[in-house]
Scaffold this motif. Structure first.
Motif, PDB file in Angstrom:
ATOM      1  N   PHE A  87       0.766  -1.237  -0.161  1.00  0.00           N
ATOM      2  CA  PHE A  87       0.035  -0.181  -0.075  1.00  0.00           C
ATOM      3  C   PHE A  87       0.824   1.343   0.075  1.00  0.00           C
ATOM      4  CE2 PHE A  87      -3.054  -3.042   1.033  1.00  0.00           C
ATOM      5  CZ  PHE A  87      -4.217  -2.653   0.199  1.00  0.00           C
ATOM      6  N   TYR A 137       0.927   1.651  -3.671  1.00  0.00           N
ATOM      7  CA  TYR A 137      -0.300   2.311  -3.979  1.00  0.00           C
ATOM      8  C   TYR A 137      -0.677   3.556  -3.985  1.00  0.00           C
ATOM      9  CZ  TYR A 137      -5.496   2.509  -4.267  1.00  0.00           C
ATOM     10  OH  TYR A 137      -6.822   2.836  -4.737  1.00  0.00           O
ATOM     11  N   CYS A 167       1.380   6.089  -5.994  1.00  0.00           N
ATOM     12  CA  CYS A 167       0.867   6.165  -7.527  1.00  0.00           C
ATOM     13  C   CYS A 167      -0.459   6.798  -7.441  1.00  0.00           C
ATOM     14  CB  CYS A 167       0.691   4.841  -8.103  1.00  0.00           C
ATOM     15  SG  CYS A 167       2.257   3.859  -8.381  1.00  0.00           S
ATOM     16  N   PHE A 168      -1.319   6.629  -6.178  1.00  0.00           N
ATOM     17  CA  PHE A 168      -2.811   7.308  -6.412  1.00  0.00           C
ATOM     18  C   PHE A 168      -2.487   8.817  -6.223  1.00  0.00           C
ATOM     19  CE2 PHE A 168      -6.485   8.871  -3.995  1.00  0.00           C
ATOM     20  CZ  PHE A 168      -7.445   8.588  -4.969  1.00  0.00           C
ATOM     21  N   SER A 221       1.224   2.286 -14.398  1.00  0.00           N
ATOM     22  CA  SER A 221       1.051   0.922 -14.273  1.00  0.00           C
ATOM     23  C   SER A 221       2.217   0.119 -15.130  1.00  0.00           C
ATOM     24  CB  SER A 221      -0.250   0.623 -15.347  1.00  0.00           C
ATOM     25  OG  SER A 221      -1.423   0.956 -14.353  1.00  0.00           O
ATOM     26  N   LEU A 270      -1.684  -5.144  -8.681  1.00  0.00           N
ATOM     27  CA  LEU A 270      -1.911  -3.784  -8.412  1.00  0.00           C
ATOM     28  C   LEU A 270      -1.819  -2.824  -9.304  1.00  0.00           C
ATOM     29  CD1 LEU A 270      -2.578  -2.268  -5.749  1.00  0.00           C
ATOM     30  CD2 LEU A 270      -0.341  -1.675  -5.653  1.00  0.00           C
ATOM     31  N   PHE A 299      -4.592   0.778 -11.409  1.00  0.00           N
ATOM     32  CA  PHE A 299      -4.573   2.160 -11.605  1.00  0.00           C
ATOM     33  C   PHE A 299      -5.287   3.046 -12.435  1.00  0.00           C
ATOM     34  CE2 PHE A 299       0.230   1.553 -10.232  1.00  0.00           C
ATOM     35  CZ  PHE A 299      -0.157   1.083  -8.902  1.00  0.00           C
ATOM     36  N   CYS A 312      -9.233   3.053 -11.138  1.00  0.00           N
ATOM     37  CA  CYS A 312      -9.054   3.891  -9.939  1.00  0.00           C
ATOM     38  C   CYS A 312      -9.031   5.370 -10.340  1.00  0.00           C
ATOM     39  CB  CYS A 312      -8.192   3.579  -8.795  1.00  0.00           C
ATOM     40  SG  CYS A 312      -8.209   4.180  -7.317  1.00  0.00           S
TER      41      CYS A 312
END
Length: 496
Positions: A46, A49, A52-53, A95, A122, A126, A129
């Motif tokens: 995470f 994650y 990247c988010f 990604s 994961l 991307f 999301c």
């Protein structure tokens, strides 16, 4: 329900409570099937994650929300189109990077080689999301909290359903971390489809495709937001990666360090943050509401809304903190079947008021357009936590880190509070809103704990330890109502 801020907050809070209740059951299930070490491996993906988010969604979503709330509806298709294109391009690039460099990231950055296959799964999340985040930003901007709220529930239901089905039908009750990440992917795809369907009820596909881009304005807003959030995400990711590493230096074995990390980040902190569903929902809607009032020079409205939000954030923190102080060990043993979880819950109890209030204050300051202020305050808090991790945790173990976490949250909260007091004349009534409610609620819950333990000992039913929690909560609400800390007009009319 005349107050749109309260109405939207209650909608998002209701959805948040549902999703987090599902999530708690899911995490208990994962902890039982993956084991504490396996849960730690799963939680290690995470930080990637989060980084990247931040790049493909966080700043863009906030910028879209702000632009939608300020510009006429004729410009909305162009804003949504620009947001989706920008987010999608960024997500696809990330990604590719994460997929191709998963082995290097898992070994060099995370320090856990077992996360490599999880990162490849994961990476597929991307793009879905990112588009979902932009559409949620649109609905927040038009003050429609229902669609993002239902999106949360859809995502959680599909995620849990896939993993539960896999455990039941395919792998005979044994869930791997890869299956858990596949559940994450399934939930994001389902919520993505739901969001797109409802977007097209508000505007036609042709309107979006034919609209002129708003890239320049969107980039001007999103780049500073993304830059600030990226620095915070980098520091937060460094913090997460350092926790197991510093626990190893303290003397824990690698699996034990991952187990503590898994329990802390996968079970205890989400439980601590569960009541914060209310303040998280409030903060999402506070930003555009404060921005609109500030833009119209309605400074009294800004002050009234801020005072109300702070008051309820403090009271929520007081209530939850007093529960965890008295019942932390019992909750850990009864809910998670883990004494370590109970000890960590009790140790983190004092974090609650400062955590919830900081969330609200951050949103208010961001709504005023002062994102640089919250950025600086959050960086200071993160640096304190990292310093405690590097210098105190190797000597004191996990409790050294928890002390740094508490001190950093207190400092960040105080910095935000002082800034609003100086610039917007926001007043704080700490004795009436914090000290006396804390004394009353802690004393009351201590008495109910003693009574519950006596009743459970006489009957042999451990669940009766919690028998007096609800009556005690009712008495606390009466106390708040009697001293005008809880007001019905806050929920039935405009904030005054």
């Amino acid at each position: 329900m005349k107050n749109p801020l309260v109405k939207g907050t209650l909608i998002l809070t209701g959805a948040g409570i549902i999703t987090r209740m599902i999530g708690f059951g899911y995490r208990i299930f994962l902890a039982g099937t993956l084991g504490e070490t396996g849960l730690g491996v799963y939680q290690m993906i995470f930080p990637v994650y989060s980084l990247c988010f931040t790049l493909y969604a966080a700043g863009i979503q906030t910028a879209v929300s702000q632009m939608i709330s300020h510009e006429p509806s004729s410009s909305h298709p162009a804003i949504v189109r620009s947001g989706i294109i920008l987010s999608l391009i960024t997500a696809l690039c990330l990604s590719g990077v994460v997929w191709n460099l998963s082995d290097y990231i898992s070994a060099a950055f995370l320090g856990v080689q077992e996360t490599a296959p999880l990162l490849r799964i994961l990476a597929v999340v991307f793009p879905f999301c990112g588009i979902t985040a932009v559409i949620n930003g649109y609905f927040y901007g038009i003050s429609n909290a229902r669609i993002p709220a239902v999106t949360q529930i859809v995502e959680q239901l599909f995620r849990v359903s896939l993993v539960a089905a896999a455990a039941w039908f395919i792998i005979d009750g044994k869930v791997t971390a890869s299956v858990a990440v596949l559940g994450l992917l399934t939930g994001e795809i389902a919520s993505h489809i739901y969001n797109i369907r409802h977007l097209f009820t508000k505007m036609k596909f042709r309107e979006i495709c034919r609209s002129k881009g708003k890239f320049r304005h969107l980039l001007a807003l999103s780049i500073p937001l993304s830059g600030n959030k990226l620095v915070i995400a980098l520091l937060g990711s460094l913090e997460s990666v350092l926790i197991p590493a510093m626990l190893v230096r303290y003397g824990c074995s690698g699996p034990d360090a991952l187990a503590i990390f898994g329990i802390l980040t996968g079970v205890v902190l989400p439980f601590i943050m569960f009541p914060g569903t209310l303040t998280n929902s409030l903060s999402v809607l506070l930003l555009p509401a404060i921005a609109q009032s500030e833009g119209r020079a309605q400074y009294d409205s800004v002050r009234r809304t801020t005072n109300m939000a702070i008051r309820y954030s403090i009271l929520l923190g007081v209530l939850t903190s007093s529960i965890f102080i008295n019942y932390g060990i019992e909750i850990g043993n009864f809910v998670f079947h883990s004494e370590n979880a109970g000890k960590l819950l009790t140790a983190l109890a004092f974090l609650c008021p400062f955590l919830y209030v900081t969330t609200t204050l951050n949103s208010v300051i961001n709504g005023l357009g002062k994102t640089g202020v919250t950025f600086l305050h959050n960086v200071i808090g993160l640096c304190i936590r990292i310093l405690f991790l590097v210098f105190i945790t190797p000597r004191e173990g996990i409790y050294g880190y928890l002390l740094g976490l508490l001190l950093s949250q207190i400092l960040t909260c105080l910095l935000n509070a002082v800034y609003l007091a100086r610039t917007r004349g926001v007043h704080y009534f700490l004795m009436n809103q914090f000290v006396w409610p804390m004394v009353f609620s802690c004393s009351l819950f201590y008495i109910t704990k003693l009574a519950g333990n006596w009743l459970a000992g006489r009957s042999g039913q451990p669940v009766l330890k919690f028998a007096f929690l609800i009556p005690a909560g009712g008495l606390i609400l009466l106390y708040l109502y009697f001293f005008r800390l809880f007001r019905w007009k806050d929920f039935t009319g405009h904030c005054r």
